[in-house]
Structures are given as structure tokens and as C-alpha cells.
Design a protein around this motif. Structure first.
Motif, short mmCIF file in Angstrom:
data_model
loop_
_atom_site.label_atom_id
_atom_site.label_comp_id
_atom_site.label_asym_id
_atom_site.label_seq_id
_atom_site.Cartn_x
_atom_site.Cartn_y
_atom_site.Cartn_z
N GLY A 5 -3.29 -1.62 -10.31
CA GLY A 5 -4.68 -1.18 -10.19
C GLY A 5 -5.66 -2.32 -10.39
O GLY A 5 -6.64 -2.45 -9.65
N LEU A 6 -5.41 -3.17 -11.39
CA LEU A 6 -6.30 -4.30 -11.64
C LEU A 6 -6.28 -5.28 -10.48
O LEU A 6 -7.32 -5.81 -10.08
N GLU A 7 -5.10 -5.52 -9.92
CA GLU A 7 -5.00 -6.46 -8.79
C GLU A 7 -5.76 -5.96 -7.56
O GLU A 7 -6.20 -6.77 -6.73
N LEU A 8 -5.92 -4.64 -7.44
CA LEU A 8 -6.65 -4.08 -6.31
C LEU A 8 -8.15 -3.91 -6.62
O LEU A 8 -8.86 -3.24 -5.88
N GLY A 9 -8.60 -4.54 -7.69
CA GLY A 9 -10.02 -4.47 -8.03
C GLY A 9 -10.40 -3.25 -8.81
O GLY A 9 -11.59 -2.88 -8.85
#
Length: 475
Positions: free
Chosen positions: A421-425
Motif C-alpha cells: 500500500g505504501l509503495e502505491l502511494g
């Protein structure tokens, strides 16, 4: 910050009983349920006592004693949280606000209600309906969750895409600080920019900064006209996610837009009545969309066309009974999954345009770990709820605490979900909060500087660290 107990547990109990009488509960059978909430986390042992507060003065007395003695104080409402934020353990005192459940005022001319924290969402809206008003936050647990808990977690729900999360529906708060000081924050007016916005700071603070004892809520008129509900089925969730993204990308703002993947829909099919199950397809994903207010019929027709263009089959209805049936399918998702195994319910949010990618990442994590991760989503705002299933149907937690009860591979899968989730912003939590379950990942999202600043803010409001210790921040 560490709570330093400066007196004996017996002295703490003596002071509480002297100030609060029979509001102080020490019966082991009554304390046992306070070791857990709906996250499944379970503390290593029962709390020292519970205070069943009925008045603001009860809360102030409990806070003064806890502050003076360095006793950890855990605020609790209905105990329906999914992040371990209301779980109490040995040496801690539970401040139970569920009995503070009065609606103090409804002012239709100002579109304002003033309530105590223990009022249930569903009960509040039933009381507002004769006035032609409602309070918009609509968690799936609205019949059992409290307004105070919603505010403490900045809860979301099915209607967030159009009507916002809890923060957008609160004008002011009365809060008791750790030392017993009563503060009134915010305004009764729609506008108000005096000083720092401490109301917004309190909303979503998970009981770590103060105890909410009263809320001034911003109400809305009930939507006029017929509500139009769309039930759409897709060959797989990727197609459904693209359809949801197409709807928001076209500028539509549906009141509800909920997406269930193939595994979740299969679980619901097995859980509902035979009549309802017969009306569902054997395979595929489900998208629920609802349009309300002026022009709802035209908006529903336009969204239905987008769904068909994306590859879905859709029906549109203005019949309230049929709409209730479709909405109930979504509300049934969590209990249906509980019947399949022990659930670890997660709560990541990503930009709406990247929701199809997040569903794909979840499938990759399933393949890599061998775990089942059925997922539903508030598709209108990009908030996904992957549910990691393991073991037999049961509640998480044991005598030694949930950290031992949840297998390491399940925690590892949760970490993979968070980082995806964090990697996808996106963010670690869209609405459930950090609580105990996500605190180890908080610094990854906030960074060192902001994490440190937030810890210092906590210390200003609660210098002895007695309020919900270990919640949000690792002790």
C-alpha cells in the motif's frame, strides 16, 4: 514515555472506590471481556479494574487518580475496534464510556446535535430521522459502534466517498485531559478558525491525548428523492476495480461504492439465505453502487453504462427493499469470512486510480505466502480491507496474548500488505486506526522526524503517558 506506578494497586482501588463508589468494577467475570476487542488482540491478563462512567465528573475523577498515581488508563466504548486500541491488561484501569449514551440536544435550525460518546451510530440516526436530518458517518458496524469510538478512530464506512469520514462531521468536542482538566474545543458554528484546530487533532487520536466526553456534530438533511442502487457482477475483481476507477474518473460521486472480490462474494453466498444465494452468480466479483439526491436517476444510468462498458453485468433499482438486500450483502462480508477461519482484518488505502494494482498485489501476496486473503473495498475512496484467514473459525488471541496467537507467517503477510500500500502511494490505515496492531509499521509511513514530533505532541497532552499506553506508539 513510560507509566510509573507510584502507589500500590490496592491504594489505586481504594482511591477509585472512595471517589466513584459502585462505578468501580473488579469482578473478574466483568473484567475478562475487556482483554480483547474485535481485532482479536488479547492482553496477557485482566485489567486491575473498570470504571463505568456515567458523567463527565466520573471521567474527571478517574483521570485525576490515574494521573496522580501513574496508573495506565484505557478508554473503551463498545469494544468494536479492529486495531487493538481498547484492549486492557494487568495493572491498567478501563474507563468504560458506554453508559454515557444520552443525546443531549438536537437543533434542526443549526443542523447540530450534541451527544455523549456512548451513543450508537444507528440509534442516533433513528432519533434524527423525524427532524429530517442524519449524521453521515456510516461504518458497517453502525448498530453496535459508538459515536465516541468513531471520533477517536476517525472512522469511515460505506458513505465516505461522498460524505467524508468522521472528521468532516464534527464541529466541536468536550475532552477530559489526563490530569482531569475539562476542555471545550472547536465551535458550534459552521465556520471557526480561532487558534490551532485542536478538535481535528483529537479526532483520530485513538484515546492517546484525552477522553472525549461530548461531541457537537454537524448534521445533514436527509437526501431527497429516490435512492438508486446498482448491483453489478464481474468475471473477476480486477475488472470490477477498473469499473470503479472509471466511475470516479468520469467525475461521479456515488453515495456508496463497495467492491467485493471473488473469495468474499463466495463466502457471502455461503452465509446468506438460500433465496439470496440463488440470486448471486456462482463465480465473480460484486460492485455495489448507490446514487442519492437530485439527479440520482441520471447519475445511476450513466454509472450503469460505465459498468457495462467495463465488462460488468448490472441491475439498477429504486426499490428500497431491493436496495436493502444489496447493501446487506456488503454488510455481511465480515461475518461471512469469520465463518471460514480466524481473521486478521487489515485496512490499507491507496489512491483510487491504483486500486486495481493493489488488488493485483494482494493476489501476489496470496501466491507467495499460501494464505487466503479475501478482500473487500470502499471503492469510492480507495480503502481496501484484506482479511488474512488462518486456522479454524475463532477469535484471535489466547492467554499469552495475540502476538503469540497469530502465526508469524500471518504477520509477515500483513507487513507485505502494508508495504504494498505504501509503495502505491497509500497509507497503513484508512479508518481502523493504528492501535496495537500497526504501531511497528508507523515510522515507515511517517518518517523519523514526523514520528518524533507526534510523540512529543502526545507528551504535551499526557506527560505521564497514562492514556492508552502502547497504543499508536511503541512503548
Amino acid at each position: 514515555m513510560t507509566c510509573i506506578i507510584s502507589v500500590s494497586p490496592d491504594d489505586v482501588l481504594h482511591r477509585l472506590r472512595a471517589a466513584l463508589g459502585d462505578a468501580v468494577v473488579t469482578d473478574p467475570a466483568a473484567l475478562e471481556p475487556l482483554r480483547a476487542d474485535r481485532s482479536g488482540h488479547r492482553s496477557p491478563g485482566a485489567p486491575l479494574a473498570a470504571v463505568r462512567a456515567r458523567t463527565v465528573e466520573d471521567v474527571q475523577a478517574a483521570c485525576r487518580i490515574a494521573h496522580a498515581t501513574g496508573t495506565p488508563l484505557v478508554t473503551r466504548g463498545a469494544g468494536t475496534g479492529l486495531a487493538g486500541g481498547a484492549v486492557a491488561g494487568p495493572g491498567q484501569v478501563v474507563l468504560d464510556l458506554s453508559g454515557m449514551d444520552r443525546i443531549l440536544e438536537v437543533a434542526p435550525e443549526d443542523r447540530v446535535a450534541v451527544v455523549e460518546p456512548g451513543v450508537l451510530n444507528g440509534a442516533l440516526n433513528r432519533a434524527l430521522e423525524p427532524h429530517g436530518l442524519w449524521w453521515a458517518p456510516d461504518p458497517a458496524s453502525k448498530e453496535i459502534s459508538t459515536v465516541g469510538g468513531n471520533i477517536a478512530m476517525n472512522a469511515g464506512g460505506l458513505l465516505c466517498a461522498k460524505y467524508g469520514v468522521t472528521r468532516e462531521a464534527v464541529l466541536g468536542l468536550a475532552v477530559v485531559l489526563a490530569d482531569g482538566t475539562l476542555m471545550r474545543l472547536g465551535h458550534r458554528t459552521v465556520k471557526g478558525v480561532t487558534g490551532y484546530d485542536l478538535t481535528a487533532l483529537m479526532i483520530g487520536s485513538e484515546g492517546t491525548l484525552g477522553v472525549i466526553v461530548e461531541a457537537t456534530l454537524a448534521l445533514r438533511p436527509l437526501p431527497e428523492g429516490a435512492v438508486h442502487t446498482l448491483g453489478a457482477f464481474f468475471p473477476d475483481v480486477a475488472v470490477g476495480a477498473r469499473a470503479a476507477a472509471a466511475i470516479t474518473g468520469a467525475g461521479h460521486v456515488p453515495a456508496i461504492m463497495e467492491l467485493m472480490d471473488e473469495a468474499t462474494l463466495a463466502a457471502v453466498r455461503a452465509h446468506v439465505s438460500a433465496d439470496d444465494a440463488a440470486r448471486l452468480p456462482e463465480t465473480g466479483a460484486f460492485l455495489l453502487v448507490q446514487a442519492d439526491g437530485p439527479g440520482a436517476d441520471e447519475q445511476a444510468a450513466a454509472m450503469a453504462e460505465l459498468i457495462r462498458s467495463a465488462g460488468g453485468e448490472v441491475t439498477v433499482t429504486a426499490d428500497p427493499a431491493e436496495a436493502d438486500r444489496l447493501v446487506s450483502l456488503r454488510r455481511t462480508a465480515f461475518p461471512a469470512l469469520e465463518a471460514l477461519g480466524t481473521p486478521l482484518v487489515e485496512d490499507v488505502a491507496v489512491p483510487r486510480s491504483r486500486m486495481p494494482e493493489m488488488f493485483a498485489r494482494i493476489r501476489e501476496i496470496e501466491a507467495e505466502t499460501g494464505l487466503r486473503i479475501p478482500t473487500s473495498a470502499h471503492a469510492g475512496d480507495g480503502n481496501l480491507h484484506p482479511v488474512v484467514l488462518f486456522g479454524e473459525p475463532s477469535r484471535v488471541g489466547g492467554e499469552d496474548g495475540a502476538q503469540e496467537a497469530i502465526p508469524a507467517e500471518v504477520w509477515a503477510a500483513a507487513g507485505m500488505l502494508f508495504r504494498a500500500g505504501l509503495e502505491l502511494g497509500g497509507t497503513l490505515t484508512g479508518e481502523h486506526g493504528v492501535g496495537l496492531l500497526k504501531r511497528a509499521f508507523l515510522k515507515e509511513e511517517l518518517g523519523e522526524a514526523q514520528h518524533g514530533l507526534q510523540e512529543r505532541i502526545k507528551a504535551v497532552f499526557d506527560p505521564r503517558g497514562i492514556l492508552n499506553p502502547g497504543i499508536v506508539f511503541t512503548p
